[in-house]
Structures are given as structure tokens and as C-alpha cells.
Design an enzyme around this catalytic site. Structure first.
Site, PDB file in Angstrom:
ATOM      1  N   LEU A 151      19.944  39.929  41.812  1.00 33.09           N
ATOM      2  CA  LEU A 151      20.417  39.192  42.814  1.00 33.09           C
ATOM      3  C   LEU A 151      21.631  39.914  43.539  1.00 33.09           C
ATOM      4  O   LEU A 151      21.926  39.623  44.778  1.00 33.09           O
ATOM      5  CB  LEU A 151      20.578  37.854  42.425  1.00 33.09           C
ATOM      6  CG  LEU A 151      21.071  36.700  43.202  1.00 33.09           C
ATOM      7  CD1 LEU A 151      20.325  36.547  44.403  1.00 33.09           C
ATOM      8  CD2 LEU A 151      21.623  35.662  42.490  1.00 33.09           C
ATOM      9  N   TYR A 152      22.282  40.529  42.508  1.00 34.71           N
ATOM     10  CA  TYR A 152      23.458  41.442  43.280  1.00 34.71           C
ATOM     11  C   TYR A 152      23.264  42.297  44.441  1.00 34.71           C
ATOM     12  O   TYR A 152      23.779  42.021  45.432  1.00 34.71           O
ATOM     13  CB  TYR A 152      24.193  42.035  42.128  1.00 34.71           C
ATOM     14  CG  TYR A 152      25.261  43.294  42.587  1.00 34.71           C
ATOM     15  CD1 TYR A 152      26.455  42.920  43.127  1.00 34.71           C
ATOM     16  CD2 TYR A 152      24.800  44.382  42.522  1.00 34.71           C
ATOM     17  CE1 TYR A 152      27.345  43.596  43.532  1.00 34.71           C
ATOM     18  CE2 TYR A 152      25.839  45.352  42.801  1.00 34.71           C
ATOM     19  CZ  TYR A 152      27.130  44.856  43.488  1.00 34.71           C
ATOM     20  OH  TYR A 152      28.012  45.945  44.025  1.00 34.71           O
ATOM     21  N   ALA A 153      22.077  42.960  44.162  1.00 33.66           N
ATOM     22  CA  ALA A 153      21.820  43.772  45.143  1.00 33.66           C
ATOM     23  C   ALA A 153      21.040  43.103  46.364  1.00 33.66           C
ATOM     24  O   ALA A 153      21.244  43.560  47.684  1.00 33.66           O
ATOM     25  CB  ALA A 153      20.574  44.880  44.537  1.00 33.66           C
TER      26      ALA A 153
END
Length: 332
Positions: A151-153
């Protein structure tokens, strides 16, 4: 010049603000001093910046659009560099809401403020993680990158797309840069080098993921800062288009890697740390973690064509510099 930098209490934002202040620029820092990691470290970075006459900090979350607009309007920055974000690949697996709030909502508010106040150049941090499951090496800015694995990416890729749409609709020259494993003094405690040093000095084992077979395009923080400062002077437009450019055909928008293009094996990185500390690490070899990738390598060609510079500090110099700072700060 007048620079507004989000995240000046953070690792990269601190170094960037410090460099610009040393050159005599005016800097307004915006930071919420998040407790994601040791707030004392953030306060100490900020205290060093506050020694400069031309530095001011506004303690506010980017999610507060009214407060952000107020300080932006009062300062009237010429260049805006948006670095603040919820960082950490693995943290996003268990705390996804923090990434939506900070990385999506916060970045949206920065874009809205840029739409309203029209800086000469808007710059924003992305990440090599945006390349996701891409296996083509080196990673090139024009590669298709549509398979984020955390999700960060995904939030970082989303902000790139948001930035492009705003550049197209409202004409704000916008540069997004993808960082590659930045390290150095004043680094984040959740990053590998910091954790390894702490464990080795305590005679505790370090967790080596991917069975030690991974490699990274490590980027020393001073090199990264130099690249950002130079890129600030190259607002994207047709007049500075270069060969292999990622410049959008429909917007003053450019995506640029900031990495040296010379990856190092993880075990070499650990070896340099052992040499700098004068100690051997006890290694606990483990499989790859969820959300991790085995290798990263930046294509630095576009960066070099734009600013005649690319990161070059080898880990044999960068790691000892970190160790020197770490020993001094923690008196070990």
C-alpha cells in the site's frame, strides 16, 4: 529564494533544509512531528535548523488544509518540496489508514495549495517501491509501473498520478523524484542500517532477510540533497527536454530517479558496517519479507542529463559516516 519544505523534522527534509539554509535561502518547514519514531530525534534535527535566522517551522499536519493554506499564503514560497509522508514498506501492511491519511489526503492538500498559490516549481518525493513487481533493470522512469506490491508504494504511485493531473489542469511545473534506499547521519531508526548498528553494538543478532541475497541501489543522503537542489532549478518544460526524458506530452510534469545506478549486495553493506564498528554481526538469515523486492537499480541517465550529476558516494564512505554520527549521538 524562498523554499517551503514539508517534513523538515524528518531525515531527508532536515538535510535538505540545512543545505539550503547554509546557502542563504529562506526556508519554511512544515511538519507534524509524528510519533511514528523517536520524536526526540525529530526535535533535535529541528533545533539545529532553528539556529538559522532564515528558518521557520509550522507544526501542523498536512491533513489540515486551512492551516497549510494560511502558512503558505503568508510565506509565498517560490519552490515547494513535498517530502512529508508516512514512510515504511512493512508498516503499511498493518497500519494502512496512516498511509491514506498522510500520503493521499496530505498530498492532495499540497496540490490544492499549489493550484491556488502557483509556485514556480513544485517538487515531491516518491519512491523506488513504485516500480513494484517490475523486473526490468535498471528501473527507468518511462518503464510501465502498474503493479505495486505494498500500500505504501500504491499511495506513492497515486500521488504521482495526482501530481500529473494537477500539472496538466493548472499549469504548475511539477517534478516527482523516486528515491533509492537513502541512508546517512540522522537517519530513521526503522531503517536497516540504524537497526543493524544498534543490534551489533548490543551484541544482539541482526535479521538478514532474503537469506542475504538481496541488493540495493544505496544512496547517500548528501548526494540526494545535491540532486534535489540542482533539480529545483530545472522546472519541467519543453525548453529543457532531454534525450530519454519522462517529460509529459500534455503537462509540465517530469518523473526523475535519484539513484547512482550502482547497486551493492546487502552482505557488502553489512560488511562495511562491521568494519566501521570494528565488530562482527551475529546474523539471523530469514526469507524475504512480504512487500519486499530482491533487487533495485536506478537508471541515472535522465538525472545526469538534466543536472550533470548523479549520486556517487560509495558505501565504503557513506556507512562509516553514519557510524561516526551514531557513535557520537548515542555515546557508544
Amino acid at each position: 529564494m524562498r523554499y517551503l519544505i514539508t517534513g523538515t523534522a524528518g531525515f531527508i527534509g532536515f538535510h535538505l533544509a540545512h543545505s539550503l539554509l547554509q546557502e542563504g535561502h529562506h526556508v519554511l518547514g512544515v511538519d507534524n512531528f509524528s510519533p511514528y519514531y523517536d520524536v526526540e530525534l525529530k526535535e533535535d534535527r529541528n533545533a539545529l535548523l532553528e539556529r538559522f535566522e532564515h528558518f521557520k517551522v509550522s507544526r501542523l499536519p498536512l491533513e489540515d488544509s486551512r492551516a497549510l493554506n494560511s502558512v503558505w499564503d503568508a510565506f509565498q514560497p517560490e519552490v515547494v518540496i513535498h517530502l512529508a509522508a508516512q514512510a515504511g514498506v512493512r508498516y503499511s501492511i498493518d497500519h494502512p489508514e496512516a498511509y491514506i491519511s498522510s500520503n493521499i489526503v496530505g498530498s492532495f492538500n499540497v496540490l490544492e495549495a499549489a493550484r491556488r498559490f502557483k509556485p514556480h516549481h513544485l517538487m515531491a518525493a516518491s519512491t523506488s517501491s513504485a516500480y513494484g513487481a517490475n523486473t526490468h533493470m535498471p528501473f527507468e522512469e518511462n518503464d510501465r509501473a502498474v503493479h505495486p506490491i505494498t500500500l505504501y508504494a500504491a499511495t506513492k504511485s497515486a500521488t504521482e498520478l495526482m501530481g500529473h493531473s494537477y500539472a496538466h489542469l493548472f499549469g504548475v511545473p511539477t517534478t516527482f523524484f523516486r528515491f533509492f534506499t537513502v541512508y546517512g547521519p540522522w537517519g530513521r531508526p526503522d531503517m536497516a542500517l540504524f537497526k543493524f548498528a544498534k543490534a551489533i553494538l548490543a551484541d544482539e543478532p541482526i535479521d538478514v532477510y532474503g537469506d542475504g541475497e538481496m541488493s540495493r541501489d544505496f544512496t547517500y543522503v548528501d548526494d540526494l540533497v545535491e540532486a534535489i537542489v540542482r533539480l529545483a532549478q530545472v522546472a519541467p518544460n519543453e525548453a529543457n527536454r532531454v534525450e530519454g526524458d519522462s517529460l509529459s506530452p500534455v503537462a509540465p510534469f517530469r518523473l526523475v530517479n535519484i539513484g547512482g545506478g550502482k547497486p551493492s549486495p546487502l552482505m557488502d553493506y553489512i560488511g562495511e558496517l562491521e568494519r566501521a564498528l570494528g565488530l562482527s554481526a551475529k546474523k539471523n538469515y530469514l526469507p524475504m519479507q512480504d512487500g519486499d523486492v530482491p533487487h533495485t537499480t536506478a537508471s541515472a541517465e535522465l538525472l545526469e542529463r538534466l543536472i550533470d550529476y548523479k549520486p556517487h558516494t560509495p558505501i565504503s564512505l557513506g556507512v562509516p559516516a553514519f557510524v561516526g554520527w551514531y557513535r557520537q549521538r548515542y555515546r557508544v
